[in-house]
Design a protein around this motif. Structure first.
Motif, mmCIF file in Angstrom:
data_model
loop_
_atom_site.group_PDB
_atom_site.id
_atom_site.type_symbol
_atom_site.label_atom_id
_atom_site.label_comp_id
_atom_site.label_asym_id
_atom_site.label_seq_id
_atom_site.Cartn_x
_atom_site.Cartn_y
_atom_site.Cartn_z
ATOM 1 N N GLU A 1 0.837 -1.204 0.000
ATOM 2 C CA GLU A 1 0.000 0.000 0.000
ATOM 3 C C GLU A 1 0.873 1.256 0.000
ATOM 4 N N ILE A 2 1.948 1.242 0.777
ATOM 5 C CA ILE A 2 2.867 2.389 0.816
ATOM 6 C C ILE A 2 3.434 2.653 -0.575
ATOM 7 N N MET A 3 3.884 1.598 -1.236
ATOM 8 C CA MET A 3 4.481 1.744 -2.566
ATOM 9 C C MET A 3 3.446 2.215 -3.589
ATOM 10 N N ALA A 4 2.264 1.615 -3.556
ATOM 11 C CA ALA A 4 1.240 1.910 -4.560
ATOM 12 C C ALA A 4 0.752 3.353 -4.489
ATOM 13 N N LYS A 5 0.774 3.946 -3.306
ATOM 14 C CA LYS A 5 0.344 5.340 -3.171
ATOM 15 C C LYS A 5 1.329 6.286 -3.844
ATOM 16 N N ILE A 6 2.577 5.866 -3.947
ATOM 17 C CA ILE A 6 3.610 6.709 -4.547
ATOM 18 C C ILE A 6 3.783 6.399 -6.029
ATOM 19 N N HIS A 7 3.793 5.106 -6.379
ATOM 20 C CA HIS A 7 3.913 4.687 -7.777
ATOM 21 C C HIS A 7 2.951 3.538 -8.015
ATOM 22 N N PRO A 8 1.857 3.755 -8.761
ATOM 23 C CA PRO A 8 0.896 2.677 -9.008
ATOM 24 C C PRO A 8 1.552 1.437 -9.602
ATOM 25 N N GLY A 9 1.044 0.275 -9.204
ATOM 26 C CA GLY A 9 1.561 -0.993 -9.702
ATOM 27 C C GLY A 9 1.205 -2.109 -8.753
ATOM 28 N N LYS A 10 1.927 -3.207 -8.841
ATOM 29 C CA LYS A 10 1.644 -4.363 -7.999
ATOM 30 C C LYS A 10 2.926 -5.174 -7.813
ATOM 31 N N ILE A 11 2.937 -6.017 -6.801
ATOM 32 C CA ILE A 11 4.086 -6.882 -6.559
ATOM 33 C C ILE A 11 4.143 -7.994 -7.612
ATOM 34 N N ALA A 12 5.333 -8.236 -8.120
ATOM 35 C CA ALA A 12 5.601 -9.388 -8.984
ATOM 36 C C ALA A 12 6.903 -10.006 -8.492
ATOM 37 N N TYR A 13 7.216 -11.192 -8.970
ATOM 38 C CA TYR A 13 8.397 -11.894 -8.466
ATOM 39 C C TYR A 13 9.367 -12.203 -9.607
ATOM 40 N N LEU A 14 10.576 -11.670 -9.482
ATOM 41 C CA LEU A 14 11.628 -12.003 -10.429
ATOM 42 C C LEU A 14 11.925 -13.492 -10.319
ATOM 43 N N LYS A 15 12.173 -14.123 -11.457
ATOM 44 C CA LYS A 15 12.304 -15.578 -11.483
ATOM 45 C C LYS A 15 13.760 -16.022 -11.469
ATOM 46 N N PRO A 16 14.062 -17.095 -10.732
ATOM 47 C CA PRO A 16 15.419 -17.647 -10.762
ATOM 48 C C PRO A 16 15.838 -17.951 -12.197
ATOM 49 N N GLY A 17 17.078 -17.641 -12.499
ATOM 50 C CA GLY A 17 17.564 -17.814 -13.862
ATOM 51 C C GLY A 17 17.712 -16.498 -14.586
ATOM 52 N N GLU A 18 16.937 -15.474 -14.181
ATOM 53 C CA GLU A 18 17.141 -14.144 -14.729
ATOM 54 C C GLU A 18 18.441 -13.594 -14.142
ATOM 55 N N THR A 19 19.061 -12.667 -14.843
ATOM 56 C CA THR A 19 20.337 -12.114 -14.385
ATOM 57 C C THR A 19 20.218 -11.578 -12.962
ATOM 58 N N GLY A 20 21.061 -12.104 -12.066
ATOM 59 C CA GLY A 20 21.083 -11.613 -10.688
ATOM 60 C C GLY A 20 20.017 -12.191 -9.785
ATOM 61 N N VAL A 21 19.275 -13.190 -10.267
ATOM 62 C CA VAL A 21 18.160 -13.742 -9.479
ATOM 63 C C VAL A 21 18.393 -15.239 -9.248
ATOM 64 N N THR A 22 18.506 -15.651 -7.985
ATOM 65 C CA THR A 22 18.703 -17.065 -7.650
ATOM 66 C C THR A 22 17.491 -17.664 -6.953
ATOM 67 N N GLN A 23 16.564 -16.818 -6.515
ATOM 68 C CA GLN A 23 15.321 -17.277 -5.889
ATOM 69 C C GLN A 23 14.236 -16.247 -6.175
ATOM 70 N N PRO A 24 12.947 -16.633 -6.103
ATOM 71 C CA PRO A 24 11.892 -15.660 -6.375
ATOM 72 C C PRO A 24 12.081 -14.411 -5.514
ATOM 73 N N THR A 25 12.120 -13.256 -6.160
ATOM 74 C CA THR A 25 12.459 -12.006 -5.491
ATOM 75 C C THR A 25 11.406 -10.954 -5.786
ATOM 76 N N ALA A 26 10.802 -10.401 -4.742
ATOM 77 C CA ALA A 26 9.741 -9.420 -4.915
ATOM 78 C C ALA A 26 10.239 -8.165 -5.614
ATOM 79 N N ALA A 27 9.486 -7.713 -6.614
ATOM 80 C CA ALA A 27 9.793 -6.499 -7.367
ATOM 81 C C ALA A 27 8.475 -5.758 -7.604
ATOM 82 N N TRP A 28 8.543 -4.633 -8.295
ATOM 83 C CA TRP A 28 7.351 -3.813 -8.532
ATOM 84 C C TRP A 28 7.007 -3.835 -10.006
ATOM 85 N N ALA A 29 5.772 -4.192 -10.353
ATOM 86 C CA ALA A 29 5.372 -4.383 -11.748
ATOM 87 C C ALA A 29 4.317 -3.374 -12.178
ATOM 88 N N PHE A 30 4.436 -2.940 -13.432
ATOM 89 C CA PHE A 30 3.462 -2.013 -14.028
ATOM 90 C C PHE A 30 3.594 -2.129 -15.542
#
Length: 310
Positions: free
Chosen positions: A199-228
């Motif tokens: 809620e704090i994030m969405a009030k400043i920049h609209p969007g939603k939580i998404a999870y970066l997937k293992p195998g992407e550059t710099g990602v070894t486990q599902p990692t919360a990020a901001w999606a829009f």
């Protein structure tokens, strides 16, 4: 149909520039129009050119599109732009907090006192993303060492050159691999995904939580990020014929689009329109969606609501 049209993108090295280049190549080959790329630091730098007719289309995310439409955030000086229209939805941007793999930063709280490549002039979305990420950790710009940049790509170079320790980025941006190769790897710090933090994030920049997937550059486990979502936008004065042809060409030639860049695989014909968008849809694009049976009652109701300024 015009012989050529111009598409505004972010600067070279950014994901939006790579995506825009791919879109332009497929449109140039198949639409009957040459599409020329015009790189800028961000939409703040090209919106007046769109208003004057110097460029016909641009790539902007859903939040920044709404700020342009309302005359909010960095667009307050120019006032509302109710002429802005969406042609289609593209991919979802999944922005995370990236550091070199050897960094001592492990959590958002560790950002206190660190050198962060932020803000970026001409890029309201990047600036607000950073403010929201800091707010999730209970921090403000006064709690960090701000290292400003003139573009997203320039923000990445600050980390590459060791002048900053943190940059906010998707995993797919070209500069991520460049930094990873130069620094012996990169890591993405997880954002907070509890309801209050979202809620704090969405009030400043609209969007939603998404999870970066293992195998992407710099990602070894599902990692919360901001999606829009990313949009192709244009002024309402863009001819219906051009808007229709752009949407039609990208849908009918998805098989050529997908191999160009991993993110363009998400630009499927089905993703072009949904029941959630932040600015009105261009009338020429609506014609295509109606022909394909994609323009539902729910979408039409949202269109009328947005046109009413709600």
């Amino acid at each position: 149909m015009p012989r050529s049209i111009t598409l505004g993108t972010h600067a070279a090295g950014s994901l939006f520039h790579a995506v825009g280049s791919g879109l332009a190549s497929v449109l140039t080959k198949n639409s009957g129009m040459e599409v020329v790329i015009a790189p800028h630091p961000g939409p703040v730098a090209w919106i007046d050119k769109m208003a004057s007719g110097e460029l016909e289309m641009g790539l902007a995310n859903e939040a920044e599109s709404r700020w342009i439409y309302d005359g909010a955030e960095d667009y307050k000086p120019r006032g509302p732009s109710p002429q802005l229209r969406m042609l289609r939805i593209g991919h979802a941007n999944e922005v995370g907090v990236m550091v070199p793999s050897g960094s001592s930063i492990q959590t958002l709280a560790d950002l206190r006192g660190k050198k962060i490549a932020w803000p970026v002039s001409g890029h309201a979305s990047y600036t607000l993303q950073g403010r929201g990420i800091l707010a999730q950790a209970g921090l403000s710009e006064n709690d960090i060492v701000s290292v400003p940049a003139e573009s997203f790509a320039a923000a990445g170079r600050l980390v590459l050159e060791g002048r900053a320790e943190v940059v906010f980025s998707t995993t797919s941006a070209a500069m991520v691999k460049e930094i990873s190769d130069a620094k012996g790897g990169v890591r993405f710090i997880p954002m907070k995904d509890d309801a209050k933090s979202v809620e704090i994030m969405a009030k400043i920049h609209p969007g939603k939580i998404a999870y970066l997937k293992p195998g992407e550059t710099g990602v070894t486990q599902p990692t919360a990020a901001w999606a829009f979502d990313a949009y192709i936008v244009a002024w309402d004065k863009l001819s219906d014929a051009v808007a229709y042809q752009v949407v039609k060409t990208l849908s009918e030639h998805y098989d050529e689009l997908a191999p160009i860049h991993p993110v363009l695989k998400r630009w499927t014909p089905e993703a072009a329109i949904s029941g959630s968008f932040s600015i009105p849809v261009h009338s020429g694009a609506i014609k295509y969606y109606k022909e394909k049976g994609m323009w539902t009652k729910e979408i039409d109701a949202l269109q009328k609501k947005l046109l009413a300024g709600k």
